[in-house]
Scaffold this motif. Structure first.
Motif, PDB file in Angstrom:
ATOM      1  N   ASN A   1     -18.444  12.650  25.900  1.00 34.85           N
ATOM      2  CA  ASN A   1     -19.347  12.466  27.035  1.00 34.85           C
ATOM      3  C   ASN A   1     -18.774  11.477  28.045  1.00 34.85           C
ATOM      4  OD1 ASN A   1     -21.913  12.588  28.467  1.00 34.85           O
ATOM      5  ND2 ASN A   1     -22.305  10.556  27.616  1.00 34.85           N
ATOM      6  N   ASP A   2     -18.321  10.321  27.563  1.00 34.93           N
ATOM      7  CA  ASP A   2     -17.786   9.286  28.457  1.00 34.93           C
ATOM      8  C   ASP A   2     -16.519   9.771  29.154  1.00 34.93           C
ATOM      9  OD1 ASP A   2     -19.824   7.612  27.675  1.00 34.93           O
ATOM     10  OD2 ASP A   2     -18.637   6.665  26.078  1.00 34.93           O
ATOM     11  N   GLU A   3     -15.659  10.481  28.424  1.00 31.10           N
ATOM     12  CA  GLU A   3     -14.393  10.943  29.007  1.00 31.10           C
ATOM     13  C   GLU A   3     -14.637  11.939  30.141  1.00 31.10           C
ATOM     14  OE1 GLU A   3     -10.339  12.006  26.914  1.00 31.10           O
ATOM     15  OE2 GLU A   3     -11.694  13.719  26.814  1.00 31.10           O
ATOM     16  N   ILE A   4     -15.496  12.921  29.903  1.00 32.51           N
ATOM     17  CA  ILE A   4     -15.754  13.948  30.917  1.00 32.51           C
ATOM     18  C   ILE A   4     -16.452  13.372  32.129  1.00 32.51           C
ATOM     19  CG2 ILE A   4     -17.120  16.027  31.389  1.00 32.51           C
ATOM     20  CD1 ILE A   4     -16.427  16.977  28.568  1.00 32.51           C
ATOM     21  N   LEU A   5     -17.502  12.601  31.895  1.00 35.34           N
ATOM     22  CA  LEU A   5     -18.239  12.019  33.031  1.00 35.34           C
ATOM     23  C   LEU A   5     -17.379  11.013  33.798  1.00 35.34           C
ATOM     24  CD1 LEU A   5     -21.784  11.534  31.426  1.00 35.34           C
ATOM     25  CD2 LEU A   5     -20.973  13.371  32.916  1.00 35.34           C
ATOM     26  N   GLY A   6     -16.487  10.315  33.085  1.00 40.96           N
ATOM     27  CA  GLY A   6     -15.593   9.361  33.748  1.00 40.96           C
ATOM     28  C   GLY A   6     -14.634  10.051  34.710  1.00 40.96           C
ATOM     29  N   ILE A   7     -14.069  11.200  34.277  1.00 39.92           N
ATOM     30  CA  ILE A   7     -13.150  11.951  35.153  1.00 39.92           C
ATOM     31  C   ILE A   7     -13.903  12.519  36.356  1.00 39.92           C
ATOM     32  CG2 ILE A   7     -11.675  14.005  35.285  1.00 39.92           C
ATOM     33  CD1 ILE A   7     -10.958  13.513  32.327  1.00 39.92           C
ATOM     34  N   MET A   8     -15.121  13.027  36.136  1.00 40.13           N
ATOM     35  CA  MET A   8     -15.908  13.568  37.244  1.00 40.13           C
ATOM     36  C   MET A   8     -16.286  12.475  38.246  1.00 40.13           C
ATOM     37  SD  MET A   8     -18.307  16.203  35.043  1.00 40.13           S
ATOM     38  CE  MET A   8     -19.367  16.566  36.448  1.00 40.13           C
ATOM     39  N   LYS A   9     -16.636  11.308  37.727  1.00 39.79           N
ATOM     40  CA  LYS A   9     -16.994  10.184  38.608  1.00 39.79           C
ATOM     41  C   LYS A   9     -15.792   9.736  39.428  1.00 39.79           C
ATOM     42  CE  LYS A   9     -19.063   5.569  38.503  1.00 39.79           C
ATOM     43  NZ  LYS A   9     -19.616   4.487  37.637  1.00 39.79           N
ATOM     44  N   LYS A  10     -14.617   9.764  38.791  1.00 40.21           N
ATOM     45  CA  LYS A  10     -13.376   9.361  39.479  1.00 40.21           C
ATOM     46  C   LYS A  10     -13.151  10.195  40.731  1.00 40.21           C
ATOM     47  CE  LYS A  10      -8.390   9.947  38.700  1.00 40.21           C
ATOM     48  NZ  LYS A  10      -7.381  10.358  37.684  1.00 40.21           N
ATOM     49  N   HIS A  11     -13.467  11.500  40.671  1.00 41.01           N
ATOM     50  CA  HIS A  11     -13.241  12.390  41.811  1.00 41.01           C
ATOM     51  C   HIS A  11     -14.524  12.671  42.607  1.00 41.01           C
ATOM     52  CE1 HIS A  11      -9.081  13.347  40.709  1.00 41.01           C
ATOM     53  NE2 HIS A  11      -9.496  13.398  39.438  1.00 41.01           N
ATOM     54  N   ASN A  12     -15.621  11.996  42.207  1.00 47.06           N
ATOM     55  CA  ASN A  12     -16.901  12.177  42.901  1.00 47.06           C
ATOM     56  C   ASN A  12     -17.340  13.643  42.871  1.00 47.06           C
ATOM     57  OD1 ASN A  12     -19.147  11.142  44.241  1.00 47.06           O
ATOM     58  ND2 ASN A  12     -18.285  11.581  46.271  1.00 47.06           N
ATOM     59  N   VAL A  13     -17.241  14.255  41.701  1.00 48.45           N
ATOM     60  CA  VAL A  13     -17.628  15.652  41.510  1.00 48.45           C
ATOM     61  C   VAL A  13     -19.033  15.706  40.937  1.00 48.45           C
ATOM     62  CG1 VAL A  13     -17.161  17.734  40.158  1.00 48.45           C
ATOM     63  CG2 VAL A  13     -15.285  16.508  41.248  1.00 48.45           C
ATOM     64  N   ASP A  14     -19.884  16.521  41.522  1.00 45.61           N
ATOM     65  CA  ASP A  14     -21.256  16.657  41.053  1.00 45.61           C
ATOM     66  C   ASP A  14     -21.284  17.448  39.742  1.00 45.61           C
ATOM     67  OD1 ASP A  14     -24.057  18.308  41.171  1.00 45.61           O
ATOM     68  OD2 ASP A  14     -24.226  16.310  42.076  1.00 45.61           O
ATOM     69  N   SER A  15     -22.231  17.124  38.880  1.00 49.17           N
ATOM     70  CA  SER A  15     -22.310  17.774  37.569  1.00 49.17           C
ATOM     71  C   SER A  15     -22.556  19.278  37.679  1.00 49.17           C
ATOM     72  CB  SER A  15     -23.417  17.129  36.724  1.00 49.17           C
ATOM     73  OG  SER A  15     -24.663  17.210  37.390  1.00 49.17           O
ATOM     74  N   SER A  16     -23.187  19.725  38.776  1.00 45.71           N
ATOM     75  CA  SER A  16     -23.452  21.156  38.936  1.00 45.71           C
ATOM     76  C   SER A  16     -22.176  21.947  39.243  1.00 45.71           C
ATOM     77  CB  SER A  16     -24.466  21.378  40.055  1.00 45.71           C
ATOM     78  OG  SER A  16     -23.925  20.938  41.308  1.00 45.71           O
ATOM     79  N   GLN A  17     -21.092  21.245  39.563  1.00 42.88           N
ATOM     80  CA  GLN A  17     -19.857  21.934  39.946  1.00 42.88           C
ATOM     81  C   GLN A  17     -18.922  22.195  38.764  1.00 42.88           C
ATOM     82  OE1 GLN A  17     -18.991  18.919  43.128  1.00 42.88           O
ATOM     83  NE2 GLN A  17     -18.718  20.746  44.427  1.00 42.88           N
TER      84      GLN A  17
END
Length: 639
Positions: free
Chosen positions: A491-507
């Motif tokens: 969970n932390d790894e995936i959300l951390g990478i998405m946050k790094k690129h400012n990617v919304d969870s719906s994408q």
């Protein structure tokens, strides 16, 4: 007065070693047989020395008995060191180099000992027993010690010359034996009353037994044969020593089916039946080959180097024998043996590759004929698999992994509004390497976590780019492996990478395969729940492979179910249509979207559109393509 305690102790040690060696089943193979010969020679030598020394101490007046015991001891004892050298040759697998001239040189020291003992009754040059019945050494006793010293030097040469071939543990074990025996001989030469030679020999054999003849290292419990590791080591040693080597591979392809018919005890007896058949052929032809059990119904027969001309005949006999039905436990069994001849290293380069090839040989069509490995072995494939860990590490370090995208067509919106991200590996030496080859290796080594993080990072970077925004796409699907799904910090790894690129969870949509969903439900459900709570959707990939379970897809609450190619490739007939229609209806009633994978024709497209499926993915539209090509494709098609 000679001290008998050391000889008596040596007798007990050697007798116990001989018993335990046989009891542990260490009786097969050249090395084990040679070790048993060392123990037998040592035991007879120790017993003879006990009697000779005892008669000397008591002053037995029967000279015939006295002379007989001394001759027996000196002759057998003098053969100890030559036997040790032969044992070293077999350990290092270099005995085949002992040709005629070298054999003559090798036997000269022992021949000198025998010559001295032959003339001793007439000359007393080695020993005699005087009129007072006292044992005395003669002037040529040193010849026996000189011969032993020469063999010790030869043993040291072998240790230095072939230490790496023998292996560190074995070399250290034998290396510690030689000084012990040498020291005992020197002491006894100057102090004849201290009978240390056989005691040192017995301790040496005890050390060799504990360091080299370890059944847990070399024996297969199920069959009593040498195991896969022993086979790998043996083949590699032969190749290092440039020893000619033929290996007959026997893979009984229907062995797993037979296992389901019998108990574990029956299977052991079945193995005995198989090995006995091969042993009978070996004995009849007098080839004395080494036999190894790799796994299941897979055996390797390493041919004796001086009987290689019989390899084809032996293989043919084994093939004929195993193809004939035979009775076992009241059942007539029919074997399907794959028998193959491999010449190493001409056909197969090393032991590990050999056993892998032996396991995978059943992928070839069964013809019933003996197969030459040169015809069926794909060297590039096995080289690649052997080096796969290094290839993966090199790819991670030098950015040789690439993310490809396969567009997914939305039937409702009549455009491409999503895609699946797929990892590709292009190696400079091997070219394109399919994912089904490198992903299992990466999962086993743990490299899959870095590969997965790289793919997600690349996808998120793409989603965050202006060119992705211009495409007007909703999301990208990213695969998760079994190993990733079991990771506690997923969970932390995936959300951390998405946050790094400012990617919304719906994408982002995460795909897990049906086989992944069938693993540890507790760990998987916890990870899925945490990511779903963060707004990430999930797809169940490959639905329709293996044992499809509706409990699985309902428990994990997938947003999308991807129908496997198994549904696409079924014949268009009444029975299959009923199964397909009900499957689609069931998934849609659960409120999940359906993606159909593997669609390659317009007829298939229309079939699944008419069934009410939501998305189509396959070569009919596009194969997986690099990012730049994908962008151009979607722009042109969606326009």
């Amino acid at each position: 007065m000679k001290l008998l305690y050391f000889d008596l102790a040596a007798t007990v040690i050697l007798a116990l070693l001989l018993f335990t060696t046989i009891f542990r089943g260490l009786t097969k193979g050249r090395l084990n047989r040679c070790f048993i010969e060392l123990l037998v020679v040592g035991l007879f030598s120790a017993v003879a020395d006990v009697f000779a020394a005892y008669f000397d101490n008591t002053g037995l007046t029967n000279l015939n008995v006295r002379y007989l015991t001394h001759y027996t001891y000196l002759l057998i004892h003098s053969s100890n060191t030559p036997f040790v050298v032969i044992y070293l040759m077999i350990v290092s697998d270099t005995d085949y180099k002992l040709r005629r001239f070298k054999s003559i040189l090798y036997t000269l020291p022992f021949a000198a000992v025998v010559a001295c003992l032959i003339v001793n009754p007439f000359t007393g040059i080695v020993f005699d027993i005087d009129s007072n019945y006292v044992y005395n050494r003669g002037p040529f006793m040193f010849v026996l010690y000189a011969a032993a010293f020469i063999y010790v030097l030869v043993a040291f040469y072998y240790l230095i010359r072939y230490g790496k071939t023998i292996g560190v543990r074995r070399a250290l074990g034998i290396g510690s034996v030689i000084p012990m025996m040498l020291a005992a001989n020197i002491i006894q030469f100057f102090q004849p009353q201290l009978l240390l030679e056989m005691f040192a020999y017995a301790l040496s054999m005890l050390l060799v037994s504990s360091l080299i003849h370890r059944p847990e290292d070399i024996l297969d419990i199920e069959t009593g044969l040498s195991n896969k590791s022993a086979c790998i080591d043996d083949v590699d040693r032969c190749i290092k020593n440039k020893k000619p080597l033929d290996v007959i591979i026997i893979n009984i392809s229907n062995f797993d089916t037979l296992k389901n018919l019998f108990t574990a005890g029956d299977i052991r007896n079945l193995h005995k039946t198989f090995t006995q058949e091969i042993d009978d052929i070996n004995r009849t032809q007098k080839v004395f080959s080494e036999m190894f059990h790799i796994s299941g119904g897979i055996y390797c027969l390493e041919m004796n180097y001086n009987k290689l001309q019989l390899t084809a005949d032996i293989a043919a006999q084994i093939n004929d024998t195993f193809q004939n039905p035979f009775l076992f436990n009241g059942l007539e069994l029919k074997m399907m043996p794959y028998v193959c001849i491999a010449k190493c290293p001409q056909d197969i380069p090393d032991g590990e590759t050999l056993v892998r090839f032996a396991t995978e040989i059943v992928s070839n069509d069964y013809t019933g004929a003996v197969l030459p490995a040169s015809d069926v072995f794909k060297k590039t494939h096995y080289d690649l698999m052997r080096n796969m860990d290094n290839i993966i590490e090199n790819a991670i370090t030098n950015h040789l992994f690439h993310v490809y995208y396969q567009p997914i067509y939305s039937i409702e919106h009549k455009c491409f509004n999503s895609a699946e991200a797929l990892i590709r590996l292009i190696d400079p030496n091997y070219g394109f390497i399919p994912p089904d080859m490198f992903i299992p290796v990466a999962e086993k080594s743990g490299a899959i976590h870095r590969i997965g993080a790289y793919v997600l990072d690349e996808v998120c970077s793409f989603i965050a780019s202006p060119e992705f925004k211009e495409l007007g796409m909703d999301y990208i699907e990213v695969n998760l492996s079994v190993a990733q799904c079991m990771r506690s910090n997923l969970n932390d790894e995936i959300l951390g990478i998405m946050k790094k690129h400012n990617v919304d969870s719906s994408q982002i949509n995460l795909e897990i395969t049906e086989t992944t969903a069938s693993t540890s439900q507790e760990a998987l459900q916890e990870n899925v729940k945490q990511l779903q709570d963060a707004g990430i959707s999930f797809s169940l990939d490959d639905y329709g492979t293996g044992y499809s379970n509706i409990d699985r897809i309902s428990a994990l609450l997938f947003d999308i179910v991807k129908l496997d190619k198994a549904f696409v490739n079924v014949p268009d007939n009444g029975a299959h249509d009923i199964v397909l229609n009900h499957t689609v209806s069931m998934i849609k009633e659960l409120g999940m979207k359906i993606v159909v994978e593997g669609v390659e024709t317009e007829d298939l497209l229309n079939r699944f559109v008419n069934l009410g499926c939501d998305y189509i993915q396959g070569y009919y539209f596009s194969k997986p393509i690099p990012k730049d090509e994908f962008v151009k494709f979607v722009k042109s098609k969606n326009a």
